[in-house]
Design a protein around this motif. Structure first.
Motif, mmCIF file in Angstrom:
data_model
loop_
_atom_site.group_PDB
_atom_site.id
_atom_site.type_symbol
_atom_site.label_atom_id
_atom_site.label_comp_id
_atom_site.label_asym_id
_atom_site.label_seq_id
_atom_site.Cartn_x
_atom_site.Cartn_y
_atom_site.Cartn_z
ATOM 1 N N TRP A 108 0.837 -1.203 0.000
ATOM 2 C CA TRP A 108 0.000 0.000 0.000
ATOM 3 C C TRP A 108 0.872 1.254 0.000
ATOM 4 O O TRP A 108 0.643 2.177 -0.785
ATOM 5 C CB TRP A 108 -0.935 0.001 1.216
ATOM 6 C CG TRP A 108 -1.898 1.144 1.195
ATOM 7 C CD1 TRP A 108 -3.091 1.196 0.544
ATOM 8 C CD2 TRP A 108 -1.748 2.404 1.855
ATOM 9 N NE1 TRP A 108 -3.692 2.419 0.749
ATOM 10 C CE2 TRP A 108 -2.880 3.174 1.554
ATOM 11 C CE3 TRP A 108 -0.755 2.946 2.668
ATOM 12 C CZ2 TRP A 108 -3.057 4.469 2.026
ATOM 13 C CZ3 TRP A 108 -0.929 4.244 3.137
ATOM 14 C CH2 TRP A 108 -2.071 4.978 2.815
ATOM 15 N N GLN A 109 1.889 1.304 0.863
ATOM 16 C CA GLN A 109 2.789 2.456 0.926
ATOM 17 C C GLN A 109 3.534 2.644 -0.399
ATOM 18 O O GLN A 109 3.679 3.755 -0.894
ATOM 19 C CB GLN A 109 3.811 2.280 2.069
ATOM 20 C CG GLN A 109 3.246 2.486 3.433
ATOM 21 C CD GLN A 109 2.933 3.956 3.695
ATOM 22 O OE1 GLN A 109 3.649 4.851 3.253
ATOM 23 N NE2 GLN A 109 1.848 4.190 4.402
ATOM 24 N N GLN A 112 1.261 4.139 -2.934
ATOM 25 C CA GLN A 112 1.000 5.544 -2.624
ATOM 26 C C GLN A 112 2.140 6.439 -3.097
ATOM 27 O O GLN A 112 1.917 7.553 -3.547
ATOM 28 C CB GLN A 112 0.785 5.743 -1.117
ATOM 29 C CG GLN A 112 -0.465 5.109 -0.573
ATOM 30 C CD GLN A 112 -1.720 5.681 -1.211
ATOM 31 O OE1 GLN A 112 -1.922 6.886 -1.218
ATOM 32 N NE2 GLN A 112 -2.540 4.819 -1.764
#
Length: 160
Positions: A108-109, A112
């Motif tokens: 997820w990071q 992003q």
């Protein structure tokens, strides 16, 4: 110096003339003992989208797809991805999160921070892959400098 390399320079005197304008390069190419008969080149590098977690291994740098041209400093991107991986890995090793959460958190990071940047870079790369579209893109960017700044911002990310 390798005889093959010397013959390549002799066959392309224009290249040698350009190289030898720099005295340091002239010295290197005139005096160096080369390890290979011919210059080595890297080819067939794939810029396709890659995974960031494989077999429970967090991938960073080129292994995770941070090699796409036109996306800024790849070394910086790799170090940034390493920082993201460390945060997730550290929490996992301290027993604060599960392996699955660690992988999901890192993924997820990573997305992003890099997904949009790499997507824009791939689009620009496709645009610059043909003479006609390259010429049109360069003329457009020259006519509208704010577009060039926006494009650079979209491909180079933020400091970390």
């Amino acid at each position: 110096m390798s005889s093959t390399f010397v013959s390549v320079l002799k066959q392309t005197p224009k290249s040698a003339a350009i190289l030898y304008k720099n005295p340091a390069l002239e010295k290197i190419f005139s005096e160096a003992e080369f390890l290979w008969e011919a210059p080595q080149a890297i080819s067939n590098i794939s810029f396709v989208r890659k995974t960031q977690v494989a077999d429970h291994v967090l991938l960073i740098g080129d292994a995770a797809g941070l090699i796409t041209p036109l996306c800024g400093n790849g070394m910086s991107m790799s170090m940034h991805a390493g920082k993201l991986a460390f945060k997730s890995l550290d929490a996992f090793l301290k027993g604060l999160i599960s392996r699955q959460v660690m992988e999901e958190q890192y993924l997820w990071q990573w997305k992003q921070h890099f997904r949009k940047r790499l997507w824009v870079g791939r689009q620009v790369q496709q645009l610059m892959g043909q003479k006609s579209t390259t010429a049109l893109a360069l003329k457009t960017l020259a006519a509208f400098p704010f577009l060039a700044s926006t494009l650079i911002g979209a491909t180079h990310g933020r400091d970390f």
